[in-house]
Design an enzyme around this catalytic site. Structure first.
Site, mmCIF file in Angstrom:
data_model
loop_
_atom_site.group_PDB
_atom_site.id
_atom_site.type_symbol
_atom_site.label_atom_id
_atom_site.label_comp_id
_atom_site.label_asym_id
_atom_site.label_seq_id
_atom_site.Cartn_x
_atom_site.Cartn_y
_atom_site.Cartn_z
ATOM 1 N N ASP A 8 0.822 -1.535 0.301
ATOM 2 C CA ASP A 8 -0.344 -0.032 -0.197
ATOM 3 C C ASP A 8 1.060 1.167 -0.092
ATOM 4 O O ASP A 8 0.557 2.162 0.335
ATOM 5 C CB ASP A 8 -0.775 -0.472 0.945
ATOM 6 N N ASP A 31 4.015 -9.002 9.636
ATOM 7 C CA ASP A 31 4.352 -7.644 8.669
ATOM 8 C C ASP A 31 5.889 -7.263 8.831
ATOM 9 O O ASP A 31 6.578 -8.361 9.035
ATOM 10 C CB ASP A 31 4.037 -6.986 10.028
ATOM 11 N N ASP A 60 8.399 -5.809 9.433
ATOM 12 C CA ASP A 60 10.231 -6.795 9.722
ATOM 13 C C ASP A 60 9.826 -7.889 10.881
ATOM 14 O O ASP A 60 11.223 -7.363 11.181
ATOM 15 C CB ASP A 60 9.623 -5.300 10.985
ATOM 16 N N ASP A 71 -7.412 -7.329 13.820
ATOM 17 C CA ASP A 71 -6.846 -8.613 14.105
ATOM 18 C C ASP A 71 -7.311 -8.833 15.348
ATOM 19 O O ASP A 71 -7.646 -9.926 15.582
ATOM 20 C CB ASP A 71 -5.148 -8.251 15.007
#
Length: 570
Positions: A157, A216, A218, A310
């Site tokens: 995105d 994610d 990282d 989530d």
């Protein structure tokens, strides 16, 4: 002549004052105001503070009971070795198929074993992840799983065109190595992360997949991540989610990251373990987990109505009767926010979102017919009210407002057990999560009290659905940015370089032009000054003995308020 004139004016003023029908007696007015203030204090202020003391003590006892319960459950799990693989069936993928094949036909056995691997989708949502995009993509593409049974899906995105180009080239690089990786973009950022995940499930190739692993940008899973988690889903049809533990690569970077490690280690080692062991439910952490796609569909899919998509999905899935399992032995490396600005944004989302979700679902939880009464009570009371509302509000109200205010009101007495014993036990219960940082407990508690100001504002925003309730700011990751050396000419400019091509891409200057007053956090400074003033009043007049706590707590607010916490971004 001037003196006689002045005397005449004074005499005239005195004559006019004496002729007034009502003489203003300032001492009497002051006495009346003092009496009114005393009456208001006795009728309103003191009863209100007493009520806050009672509510704060009640909430503190609730939190203590919850911490003791969690500790007892985790102690039992360790004592009786109730590991997930002993509570649920777990067998290596492909082992049964290979064993069933003829021992003489080794080739057919290998084919059968490979066919037993289910189709897995690995989703990696991204947004301008310049510093860390290679970490998760590289780790996901290195997972041990048959290449024809896994799809890596990068959901980008990004609004930074340079970053977008970097991510796409990284995907093309792995594609050239034979990895089944898809680079997906969309025309807008509607729904933020939830919207990207929802859009990612609409592609045709996803229909062949049974499970989704999420990371994610990282996060760096080990190569055996799928081999250790997917078997729980394959062999136990009632399980919807397998959540693993986060491990932090930069925990020792500064005090801010050490404090975060202490909080999150307790969350994973104790809260998630207890929820999984007793109720087969806990809040999905949004990453480092594997979902059954059928469970996501059954729960209604991803929703962007809050900033905790989530947790929203996890609650709806458990209300449909699905079970979750936490596997703490599987650790996934990740990065903690090391700047206070990034940490504040993250904590706003983590405090505002759950409160907002609780408001939206409190009635739905109680009316649900698919889960047991005790599971509903756990979800409504333990998980939401105590864990997400009381914990975020009582810390500030009690330790940063009620105790300092009680110094100014001699009528207010707080029992010793409520000031010392109960808070000490709660702190010790939480501190066991990171024994190596036990020497930082006092500093950690002071910092958590400071952060409670930000969290209570976020929780109230979520409950009232006001202001920044749906604000989504991606947590800033620095990666190796702090290791970047300055330019030889002494400037602060940083060139963005592809380390593999070793040639500069589009140079991007990052200049720190923050105005000095924008660095400060004035609400923390104000609260810190008020608490320190209460400490001085206690020393000079009240003599209640709270001044040591008030001084160091006020100092902690000032340190954070003047931004002396965390690292300076490059």
């Amino acid at each position: 002549m001037s003196s006689s004139g002045g005397g005449g004016v004074a005499e005239e003023v005195a004559r006019l004052w004496g002729e007034l029908p009502v003489r203003v007696v300032w001492a009497a007015v002051a006495a009346q105001w003092a009496a009114a203030a005393a009456a208001a204090r006795a009728a309103v202020v003191v009863p209100a503070v007493r009520a806050l003391v009672a509510v704060s003590l009640a909430m503190t006892v609730m939190i203590l009971a919850e911490k003791l319960f969690v500790a007892a459950v985790c102690l039992a799990v360790r004592a009786f070795r109730l590991r997930p693989d002993r509570r649920y069936k777990w067998l290596p993928i492909g082992a049964a198929a290979a064993a069933a094949s003829s021992e003489d036909d080794e080739e057919s056995g290998l084919v059968a074993a490979a066919a037993a691997f289910p189709m897995v989708l690995v989703q990696i949502p991204m947004f301008n992840e310049r510093e860390v995009y290679k970490l998760s993509i590289g780790a996901a593409c290195s997972l041990d799983w048959p290449s024809d049974r896994v799809v890596i899906q990068v959901l980008d995105d990004s609004t930074d065109l340079v970053v977008k180009d970097l991510v796409e080239k990284e995907c093309q690089k792995w594609q050239g190595k034979g990895v089944n990786i898809k680079y997906e973009v969309r025309g807008n950022r509607k729904g933020y992360k939830a919207g990207a995940l929802k859009e990612g499930l609409k592609h045709d190739y996803v229909k062949e997949c049974e499970y989704i692993a999420m990371f994610d940008a990282d996060f760096q899973p080990e190569s055996d991540f799928l081999l250790r988690t997917v078997p729980f889903l394959v062999h136990n049809s009632e399980i919807a989610l397998v959540q693993t533990r986060w491990k932090f690569v930069n925990a020792n970077e500064c005090l801010l990251t050490r404090f975060q490690e202490m909080s999150l280690d307790y969350h994973f080692k104790y809260e998630q373990e207890a929820g999984s062991s007793v109720y087969s439910f806990f809040g999905f952490n949004g990453t480092a987990g594997v979902w059954r796609i059928a469970a996501i569909d059954d729960a209604g899919g991803w929703k962007d109505r809050t900033t905790v998509e989530d947790m929203d999905l996890a609650v709806r899935a458990t209300l449909q009767g699905w079970k979750f399992v936490y596997v703490g032995d599987v650790k996934v490396k990740s990065e903690l926010p090391s700047t206070f600005k990034a940490y504040r944004f993250q904590q706003h989302r983590w405090s505002c979102g759950p409160a907002n979700l609780f408001k939206k679902m409190m009635v739905e939880i109680l009316e649900n017919k698919k889960v047991s009464f005790w599971n509903k009570i756990h979800l409504w009371y333990d998980f939401f009210f105590v864990g997400k509302i009381a914990a975020h509000t009582v810390t500030f109200i009690y330790y940063c407002f009620v105790i300092p205010v009680s110094v100014w009101l001699p009528e207010i007495e707080i029992p010793l057990w409520g000031v010392v014993y109960v808070p000490t036990v709660i702190t010790l219960c939480k501190a066991v999560g990171t024994p190596s940082s036990f020497h930082l407990v006092i500093l950690w508690v002071l910092f958590e009290n400071v952060m409670s100001l930000h969290r209570i504002k976020a929780a109230v925003t979520g409950i009232l659905e006001a202001g920044r309730v749906n604000e989504w700011v991606v947590t800033e990751k620095l990666g190796d940015a702090n290791k970047t050396k300055p330019d030889t000419n002494g400037s602060d400019a940083v060139k963005v370089i592809d380390v593999e091509l070793t040639t500069p891409l589009i140079p991007k200057l990052k200049k720190r032009r923050t105005r000095f007053w924008d660095k400060y956090h004035y609400s923390e400074i104000f609260v810190g000054i008020c608490i320190i003033l209460s400490g001085f009043y206690d020393v000079l007049y009240a003599k209640k003995g709270y001044y040591i706590f008030l001084f160091i707590q006020g100092l902690a607010f000032l340190i954070v308020g003047f931004d002396y916490i965390g690292v300076c971004p490059p």
